[in-house]
Design a protein around this motif. Structure first.
Motif, PDB file in Angstrom:
ATOM      1  N   LEU A  12      77.566  30.092  15.886  1.00 17.83           N
ATOM      2  CA  LEU A  12      78.253  30.083  17.174  1.00 17.83           C
ATOM      3  C   LEU A  12      79.575  29.332  17.072  1.00 17.83           C
ATOM      4  O   LEU A  12      79.654  28.281  16.421  1.00 17.83           O
ATOM      5  N   ASP A  13      80.599  29.851  17.723  1.00 13.18           N
ATOM      6  CA  ASP A  13      81.905  29.197  17.763  1.00 13.18           C
ATOM      7  C   ASP A  13      81.832  27.998  18.713  1.00 13.18           C
ATOM      8  O   ASP A  13      81.978  28.149  19.926  1.00 13.18           O
ATOM      9  N   LEU A  14      81.630  26.822  18.138  1.00 11.49           N
ATOM     10  CA  LEU A  14      81.475  25.615  18.955  1.00 11.49           C
ATOM     11  C   LEU A  14      82.802  25.069  19.453  1.00 11.49           C
ATOM     12  O   LEU A  14      82.830  24.087  20.206  1.00 11.49           O
ATOM     13  N   GLN A  15      83.892  25.676  19.035  1.00 11.60           N
ATOM     14  CA  GLN A  15      85.197  25.368  19.640  1.00 11.60           C
ATOM     15  C   GLN A  15      85.372  26.122  20.956  1.00 11.60           C
ATOM     16  O   GLN A  15      86.164  25.735  21.811  1.00 11.60           O
ATOM     17  N   GLN A  16      84.603  27.191  21.092  1.00  8.88           N
ATOM     18  CA  GLN A  16      84.690  28.025  22.287  1.00  8.88           C
ATOM     19  C   GLN A  16      83.563  27.727  23.287  1.00  8.88           C
ATOM     20  O   GLN A  16      83.773  27.775  24.500  1.00  8.88           O
ATOM     21  N   PHE A  17      82.352  27.386  22.763  1.00  8.27           N
ATOM     22  CA  PHE A  17      81.178  27.226  23.615  1.00  8.27           C
ATOM     23  C   PHE A  17      80.537  25.850  23.461  1.00  8.27           C
ATOM     24  O   PHE A  17      80.505  25.279  22.365  1.00  8.27           O
ATOM     25  N   SER A  18      79.990  25.357  24.562  1.00  8.55           N
ATOM     26  CA  SER A  18      79.166  24.151  24.563  1.00  8.55           C
ATOM     27  C   SER A  18      77.744  24.582  24.927  1.00  8.55           C
ATOM     28  O   SER A  18      77.456  24.879  26.094  1.00  8.55           O
ATOM     29  N   PRO A  19      76.823  24.632  23.934  1.00  6.63           N
ATOM     30  CA  PRO A  19      75.506  25.238  24.176  1.00  6.63           C
ATOM     31  C   PRO A  19      74.423  24.238  24.595  1.00  6.63           C
ATOM     32  O   PRO A  19      74.425  23.072  24.210  1.00  6.63           O
ATOM     33  N   THR A  20      73.472  24.747  25.375  1.00  6.62           N
ATOM     34  CA  THR A  20      72.236  24.062  25.727  1.00  6.62           C
ATOM     35  C   THR A  20      71.089  25.010  25.392  1.00  6.62           C
ATOM     36  O   THR A  20      71.187  26.207  25.655  1.00  6.62           O
ATOM     37  N   VAL A  21      70.008  24.484  24.813  1.00 10.85           N
ATOM     38  CA  VAL A  21      68.853  25.307  24.469  1.00 10.85           C
ATOM     39  C   VAL A  21      67.628  24.759  25.190  1.00 10.85           C
ATOM     40  O   VAL A  21      67.345  23.560  25.138  1.00 10.85           O
ATOM     41  N   ILE A  22      66.911  25.660  25.883  1.00 15.57           N
ATOM     42  CA  ILE A  22      65.728  25.248  26.626  1.00 15.57           C
ATOM     43  C   ILE A  22      64.662  26.329  26.519  1.00 15.57           C
ATOM     44  O   ILE A  22      64.987  27.520  26.405  1.00 15.57           O
ATOM     45  N   THR A  23      63.402  25.926  26.517  1.00 12.90           N
ATOM     46  CA  THR A  23      62.279  26.852  26.386  1.00 12.90           C
ATOM     47  C   THR A  23      61.537  26.990  27.706  1.00 12.90           C
ATOM     48  O   THR A  23      61.306  25.994  28.401  1.00 12.90           O
ATOM     49  N   THR A  24      61.161  28.217  28.047  1.00 11.44           N
ATOM     50  CA  THR A  24      60.373  28.432  29.270  1.00 11.44           C
ATOM     51  C   THR A  24      58.953  27.911  29.073  1.00 11.44           C
ATOM     52  O   THR A  24      58.424  27.900  27.958  1.00 11.44           O
ATOM     53  N   GLU A  25      58.340  27.488  30.174  1.00 13.36           N
ATOM     54  CA  GLU A  25      57.016  26.876  30.110  1.00 13.36           C
ATOM     55  C   GLU A  25      55.945  27.686  30.825  1.00 13.36           C
ATOM     56  O   GLU A  25      54.748  27.420  30.636  1.00 13.36           O
ATOM     57  N   TYR A  26      56.329  28.664  31.643  1.00 16.58           N
ATOM     58  CA  TYR A  26      55.354  29.460  32.384  1.00 16.58           C
ATOM     59  C   TYR A  26      56.052  30.715  32.893  1.00 16.58           C
ATOM     60  O   TYR A  26      57.295  30.772  32.940  1.00 16.58           O
ATOM     61  N   PRO A  27      55.290  31.764  33.259  1.00 20.07           N
ATOM     62  CA  PRO A  27      55.907  32.991  33.780  1.00 20.07           C
ATOM     63  C   PRO A  27      56.774  32.703  35.004  1.00 20.07           C
ATOM     64  O   PRO A  27      56.360  31.978  35.908  1.00 20.07           O
ATOM     65  N   GLY A  28      57.966  33.254  35.013  1.00 18.81           N
ATOM     66  CA  GLY A  28      58.896  33.042  36.117  1.00 18.81           C
ATOM     67  C   GLY A  28      59.817  31.854  35.928  1.00 18.81           C
ATOM     68  O   GLY A  28      60.798  31.691  36.669  1.00 18.81           O
ATOM     69  N   HIS A  29      59.533  31.011  34.939  1.00 17.59           N
ATOM     70  CA  HIS A  29      60.353  29.817  34.708  1.00 17.59           C
ATOM     71  C   HIS A  29      61.785  30.187  34.332  1.00 17.59           C
ATOM     72  O   HIS A  29      62.747  29.499  34.697  1.00 17.59           O
TER      73      HIS A  29
END
Length: 297
Positions: free
Chosen positions: A31-48
């Protein structure tokens, strides 16, 4: 710097921590980290995924990336409709129908690289009884396949084909009545599929000519057919020629109402088995979602 979030489905693909770790590794490497500031998160239940996407949209994130299959895409996109935050996709599911329709590679590394050279477009989505869907919604045979595939132990194309092969010889047709502008069709059908995009996934094209930018849905009505025609049906499904089948009729519409004799028969929404009792009302929402696609120029 553009804020983007990656919402990872823990049960798609390789699953759980492995998927999140792989996404984090691909972000660092590709990923171009000069262009984007990323966050990563995992879902925990349906609909999350929907709730998380809504939260990121309220924080004015540039994009939210769904990491998973069509069910994950549905959850994330449902939280982004009507906002200024775009949907991105890293395909990691069994079908990946929406990603395939917009020409996103099903290889995670290539999909990640594409984000660096992407642009935002507006696309349509549909609703069934006010529930959004982005690829297809179906009743009849394809809904049964979705239910059996979900319950099966084999994933991917092999499991999908096993479900199709099993159900195509066992499924019993049902009676339906479609009503809309210039539409009044009573039919006994093998399946009825409401398509915003062209395929179920895995390059199985239920509506080969469907577009996500024309303000219309393609309604594929597959009538009762002799069992000897089943191989032809399957062949045309995977060769984008199903609309040539004499047992298939396609109607284009913005809005329809479906009455059915069996008011509790299952449906699927973007491949996810769903139970909605009673009649179904399906309509198109034009230009209702922003999506990241490969930059064209």
């Amino acid at each position: 710097m553009k804020n983007i979030a990656f919402i990872v489905n823990p049960i798609a693909g390789t699953g759980g921590t492995k998927t999140k770790n792989r996404v984090s590794k691909l972000i660092r490497e590709l990923l171009d980290l000069q262009q984007f500031s990323p966050t990563v998160i995992t879902t925990e239940y349906p609909g999350h995924g929907t709730l998380l996407a809504q939260q990121f949209a309220m924080q004015d994130y540039y994009a939210v990336i769904a990491v998973g299959g069509d069910g994950t895409v549905n959850e994330v996109a449902s939280g982004l409709v009507g906002t200024q935050t775009a949907l991105g996709i890293i395909p990691n599911g069994s079908g990946n129908g929406f990603a395939r329709h917009i020409d996103i590679s099903t290889r995670m590394n290539r999909a990640m690289e594409m984000l660096n050279n992407s642009e935002v477009i507006r696309v349509d989505y549909c609703t069934v009884n006010n529930i959004p869907f982005f690829t297809t919604c179906g009743i009849g045979f394809d809904a049964q396949v979705a239910h059996d595939f979900e319950a099966g132990s084999e994933r991917g194309l092999k499991g999908y084909m096993q479900s199709i092969t099993k159900d195509i010889f066992q499924y019993k047709v049902e009676d339906y009545h479609l009503i809309g502008k210039d539409i009044d069709v009573e039919t006994t059908a093998f399946l009825i599929n409401f398509a915003n995009a062209s395929q179920w996934g895995n390059d199985a094209y239920i509506a080969p000519k469907a577009s996500i930018q024309d303000g219309m849905m393609d309604i594929a009505i597959v009538n009762e057919m002799p069992l000897v025609k089943a191989p032809e049906f399957l062949w045309q499904l995977f060769t984008k020629t199903l609309d040539e089948n004499l047992h298939v009729n396609t109607i284009r519409a913005k809005e329809v109402h479906l009455k059915r004799n069996n008011t509790t028969s299952p449906i699927h929404i973007d491949g996810t088995p769903t139970q909605i009792d009673g009649d179904l009302h399906i309509s198109v929402v034009e230009d209702g979602l922003k999506v990241l696609v490969k930059k064209r120029f």
